[in-house]
Design a protein around this motif. Structure first.
Motif, short mmCIF file in Angstrom:
data_model
loop_
_atom_site.label_atom_id
_atom_site.label_comp_id
_atom_site.label_asym_id
_atom_site.label_seq_id
_atom_site.Cartn_x
_atom_site.Cartn_y
_atom_site.Cartn_z
N ASP A 189 0.84 -1.20 0.00
CA ASP A 189 0.00 0.00 0.00
C ASP A 189 0.88 1.25 0.00
N THR A 190 1.08 1.80 -1.18
CA THR A 190 1.97 2.97 -1.30
C THR A 190 1.29 4.26 -0.88
N GLY A 191 -0.03 4.24 -0.75
CA GLY A 191 -0.72 5.41 -0.23
C GLY A 191 -0.52 5.54 1.26
N LYS A 192 -0.56 4.42 1.94
CA LYS A 192 -0.40 4.41 3.39
C LYS A 192 1.06 4.48 3.80
N TYR A 193 1.91 3.77 3.05
CA TYR A 193 3.35 3.73 3.34
C TYR A 193 4.10 4.08 2.04
N PRO A 194 4.36 5.39 1.82
CA PRO A 194 4.94 5.86 0.55
C PRO A 194 6.30 5.23 0.26
N GLU A 195 6.55 4.96 -1.02
CA GLU A 195 7.80 4.29 -1.41
C GLU A 195 9.03 5.12 -1.10
N GLU A 196 8.90 6.44 -1.19
CA GLU A 196 10.08 7.29 -0.93
C GLU A 196 10.53 7.20 0.53
N GLU A 197 9.65 6.81 1.42
CA GLU A 197 10.02 6.66 2.82
C GLU A 197 10.24 5.22 3.24
#
Length: 286
Positions: free
Chosen positions: A153-161
């Motif tokens: 879930d990249t909305g909840k846990y963004p890939e950049e972080e």
């Protein structure tokens, strides 16, 4: 990836399974949520040792490293602080800053980062009761469930972080301490005229108001029981080598109950139950 609350949990829950898969060339990562700082010294031979009491965090870390080498696994710390096991009536409040009081969504972010880095096909953790109701075990369950879904879930846990998104395919609950296994070993000991350490366990079980778990997966791993025990003994502050863990003869264990058990909680692949392999449905799909 095997997610555990404290150092020593990995050696008492599913250790023979891990050693079996390591022997087959599988990459296995143990994630330890806390340092076990508030754990009591349970080995009577080491109780009262002032050095250990003062440096318990470092001692338990060294024990974990020895067990890791015995099992042949990799290991990472999530870095949370042990909550301790509250006792009394009424129960005292949990200590400020401990793992069980962390915000679950935020705490799961650390596990999401490791999942995205390690990219496991299979994750094991505890059920909603924690295996037993220790606050750290229950929180381990909570963040494992959030992270299993959150890793994609990249909305909840963004890939950049948190790193590039990834979705594990199966999640299991450890269920090694189950009633059928305990009963089988207890009866086998009595049939052979031997003393059983499980009589009181089974009596206490009768008073538990708890639904029986579904054992979906029995992994044959008897050839690795000695490695399991060696890893457990490496946690010297927690395990008495002359204690109850080791009162059932090894050959009897292998004959009567040569598996470790799991409960399949989530699967994104087709599989048929019961299973004898945590990778059932994954190996078939390449």
């Amino acid at each position: 990836m095997c997610v555990h609350a404290h150092p020593d949990d990995e050696s008492s829950k599913g250790a023979a399974t891990m050693a079996k898969y390591v022997s087959e060339g599988v990459d296995v990562l143990v994630v330890t949520c806390t340092g076990g700082e508030r754990g009591s010294i349970l080995n009577p031979k080491l109780q009262g040792d002032a050095y250990i009491e003062e440096h318990i965090h470092e001692v338990r870390a060294r024990e974990m490293d020895e067990a890791r080498q015995i099992l042949g696994v990799k290991q990472e710390w999530l870095g949370f602080v042990d909550s301790g096991l509250p006792e009394g009536d009424p129960m005292p409040p949990l200590p400020e800053g401990c793992f069980a009081l962390e915000d679950p969504e935020s705490a799961a972010g650390r596990l999401v980062r490791l999942i995205r880095e390690f990219r496991p096909q299979v994750v094991t953790t505890y059920d909603e009761n924690g295996g037993y109701p220790h606050p750290d075990h229950i929180m381990t369950h909570t963040i494992s469930m959030i992270a299993f879904d959150g890793a994609s879930d990249t909305g909840k846990y963004p890939e950049e972080e948190f790193g590039a998104a990834f979705q594990p395919q199966k999640l299991y609950y450890n269920q090694g301490f189950n009633r059928p296994r305990t009963t089988a070993l207890h009866e086998a000991l009595l049939e052979r005229g031997m003393e059983s350490p499980y009589g009181e366990w089974l009596e206490r079980w009768k008073t538990f108001q708890r639904t029986e778990r579904t054992l979906t997966t029995h992994v044959p791993c008897a050839d690795f029981f000695e490695i399991r025990d060696k890893a457990l003994i490496a946690h010297a502050t927690q395990i008495d080598p002359d204690g109850g863990w080791f009162r059932v003869p090894m050959e009897l264990q292998k004959e009567v109950w040569p598996t470790e058990e799991y409960e399949l909680a989530k699967s994104l692949v087709d599989t048929s139950l019961p299973e004898d392999d945590l990778f059932a449905g994954i190996r078939d799909n390449g």
